[in-house]
Design a protein around this motif. Structure first.
Motif, short mmCIF file in Angstrom:
data_model
loop_
_atom_site.label_atom_id
_atom_site.label_comp_id
_atom_site.label_asym_id
_atom_site.label_seq_id
_atom_site.Cartn_x
_atom_site.Cartn_y
_atom_site.Cartn_z
N SER A 186 0.83 -1.21 0.00
CA SER A 186 0.00 0.00 0.00
C SER A 186 0.86 1.26 0.00
CB SER A 186 -0.93 0.01 1.22
OG SER A 186 -0.15 -0.05 2.42
N THR A 187 2.05 1.16 0.59
CA THR A 187 2.94 2.33 0.64
C THR A 187 4.38 1.89 0.46
OG1 THR A 187 3.20 2.19 3.04
CG2 THR A 187 1.44 3.62 2.21
N PHE A 188 5.19 2.82 -0.02
CA PHE A 188 6.63 2.72 0.03
C PHE A 188 7.14 3.73 1.05
CE2 PHE A 188 6.39 1.03 -4.45
CZ PHE A 188 6.97 -0.20 -4.17
N ILE A 189 8.35 3.50 1.52
CA ILE A 189 8.99 4.42 2.46
C ILE A 189 10.25 4.97 1.80
CG2 ILE A 189 10.08 4.69 4.71
CD1 ILE A 189 8.32 2.41 5.71
N LEU A 190 10.29 6.29 1.60
CA LEU A 190 11.45 6.96 1.03
C LEU A 190 12.36 7.41 2.17
CD1 LEU A 190 9.58 9.11 -1.65
CD2 LEU A 190 11.14 7.21 -2.13
N LEU A 191 13.63 7.07 2.09
CA LEU A 191 14.56 7.39 3.17
C LEU A 191 15.21 8.76 3.01
CD1 LEU A 191 16.41 3.99 3.80
CD2 LEU A 191 14.40 4.95 4.96
N GLY A 192 14.95 9.44 1.90
CA GLY A 192 15.63 10.72 1.67
C GLY A 192 17.03 10.46 1.14
N ILE A 193 18.03 10.90 1.87
CA ILE A 193 19.43 10.65 1.50
C ILE A 193 20.07 9.85 2.63
CG2 ILE A 193 21.62 11.68 0.80
CD1 ILE A 193 20.08 14.11 -0.12
N PRO A 194 20.07 8.52 2.52
CA PRO A 194 20.60 7.67 3.61
C PRO A 194 22.04 8.03 3.95
CG PRO A 194 19.46 6.35 1.96
CD PRO A 194 19.58 7.72 1.39
N GLY A 195 22.30 8.11 5.26
CA GLY A 195 23.62 8.47 5.73
C GLY A 195 23.80 9.94 6.01
N LEU A 196 22.88 10.77 5.48
CA LEU A 196 22.98 12.22 5.68
C LEU A 196 21.70 12.76 6.32
CD1 LEU A 196 24.65 13.34 2.32
CD2 LEU A 196 25.76 12.94 4.51
N GLU A 197 21.00 11.91 7.09
CA GLU A 197 19.75 12.35 7.71
C GLU A 197 19.94 13.55 8.62
OE1 GLU A 197 19.14 8.08 6.57
OE2 GLU A 197 20.74 9.26 7.51
N LYS A 248 7.58 16.45 -2.31
CA LYS A 248 7.72 15.25 -1.48
C LYS A 248 9.09 15.22 -0.81
CE LYS A 248 6.74 11.45 0.47
NZ LYS A 248 5.80 11.45 1.60
N MET A 249 10.13 15.64 -1.52
CA MET A 249 11.45 15.64 -0.94
C MET A 249 11.52 16.58 0.27
SD MET A 249 15.10 16.60 -2.71
CE MET A 249 14.66 15.70 -4.18
N LEU A 250 10.92 17.76 0.14
CA LEU A 250 10.93 18.71 1.25
C LEU A 250 10.09 18.20 2.42
CD1 LEU A 250 10.65 22.12 -0.64
CD2 LEU A 250 12.68 21.08 0.37
N PHE A 287 13.34 10.07 -3.99
CA PHE A 287 12.16 10.05 -4.84
C PHE A 287 12.07 8.67 -5.50
CE2 PHE A 287 15.63 11.91 -7.32
CZ PHE A 287 15.64 11.14 -8.46
N CYS A 288 10.96 8.41 -6.18
CA CYS A 288 10.72 7.08 -6.76
C CYS A 288 11.41 6.99 -8.12
CB CYS A 288 9.22 6.82 -6.88
SG CYS A 288 8.41 6.59 -5.29
N GLU A 289 12.68 6.75 -8.10
CA GLU A 289 13.44 6.54 -9.33
C GLU A 289 13.19 5.12 -9.82
OE1 GLU A 289 16.54 5.79 -12.15
OE2 GLU A 289 16.33 4.74 -10.23
#
Length: 332
Positions: free
Chosen positions: A30-41, A100-102, A198-200
């Protein structure tokens, strides 16, 4: 210490998803989870500042270009119509990922529905292909204008410009349509966590627990067909343009003629170089850190939409003069 802690959190999320997948069927998550930029949270808030600034400049700059072309009758020419198409493509492309990224960077809102993810995936790749087609159309316009100027307005009539824009849009839309259709068919039984902002396309289909070679091969074929062929014809066009320029009798004439193409050359380089670099690092450079790959992917989608109106505003005399006229009239 922050990087170590953030890596631990990412690992915890991944391990949780893997353990949860033993009891949960992700065939249609039902959903995906985007981590943003892993390692630079820890730096997400600070990184959002330049990204947000680039987005604002892109929206305002491209809107200004369209407004000026619409208001100025002397700019109602094929080159500026194509420039307006480019401005629309730039705004859609940057809007497809920035909001979405923001929300990830500012509010830690990482969830994205399955179909919203596929829609974002489609828009990103579709308008990237459309943008490449617009660059090819602009190169053809410059070729005719310089190499066969007497027939320029007979060849590139307004109906022809409209048909070219529709053909570019249809080509991008139809070629990219299998991306989400194929991605929708794969079973997702491993995890629903996407280590990206983002959903690449490749980042999404890599999550499937199936043989995804058809998606991978098709995306490579599209990249070759769209970018490879477009770059080839753009190169041929500018080779002929340069030959025509060097045959001009005076240096001033050569400089003036080349000046009409310089803006287009700059935006082409700003689009294709980061795109090529991102594609190479994402597919073949396994030793490149993941956060660096994601940063490059973000930059190639955000920097060209920001730079294009700046380049055309600075280097195109008609647009520059109209901008100065608008601002001076406003403040006097």
């Amino acid at each position: 210490m922050r990087v170590t802690l953030s890596s631990f959190v990412v690992g915890l999320l991944l391990s949780y998803s893997m353990s949860d997948s033993n009891t949960t069927n992700f065939t249609n998550p039902s959903t995906f989870i985007l981590l943003g930029i892993p390692g630079l949270e820890a730096a997400h808030i600070w990184m959002s500042i330049p990204f947000c600034a680039m987005y604002i400049i892109a929206i305002l700059g491209n809107f200004a270009i369209m407004f000026i072309v619409k208001r100025e009758p002397s700019l109602h020419e094929p080159m500026y119509y194509f420039l307006c198409m480019l401005a629309v493509s730039d705004m859609v492309l940057s809007t497809s990922i920035l909001p979405k990224m923001l929300s990830i960077f500012w509010f830690n809102s990482r969830d994205i529905s399955f179909y919203a993810c596929l829609t974002q995936l489609y828009f990103i790749h579709c308008f990237s292909a459309i943008e490449s087609g617009i660059f090819l159309a602009m190169a053809f316009d410059r070729y005719v204008a310089i190499c066969d100027p007497l027939r320029h307005f007979n060849i590139l009539t307004n109906p022809m410009v409209v048909k070219t824009g529709l053909a570019v849009g249809l080509r991008g839309g139809l070629l990219i349509l299998p991306y989400p259709l194929l991605a929708r068919q794969w079973p997702y039984c491993r995890t629903n966590i996407i280590p990206h902002s983002f959903c690449e396309h490749i980042a999404v289909v890599k999550l499937a627990c199936a043989d995804i070679r058809i998606s991978s091969y098709y995306s490579l074929s599209v990249a070759f067909f769209v970018i490879g062929i477009d770059v080839l014809f753009i190169t041929v066009s500018y080779t002929q343009i340069l030959r025509a320029i060097f045959r001009l009798p005076t240096k001033d004439a050569r400089l003036k003629t080349f000046g009409t193409c310089s803006s287009h050359v700059c935006v082409i380089l700003a689009f294709y170089i980061p795109t090529l670099f991102s594609s190479i690092t994402h597919r073949f450079s396994h030793n490149v850190p993941l956060h660096f790959q994601i940063l490059i992917a973000n930059m190639y989608l955000l920097v060209p939409p920001m730079l294009n109106p700046i380049i055309y505003g600075v280097r195109t005399k008609q647009i520059r003069d109209r901008l100065l006229h608008l601002f001076t009239r406003k403040w006097t």
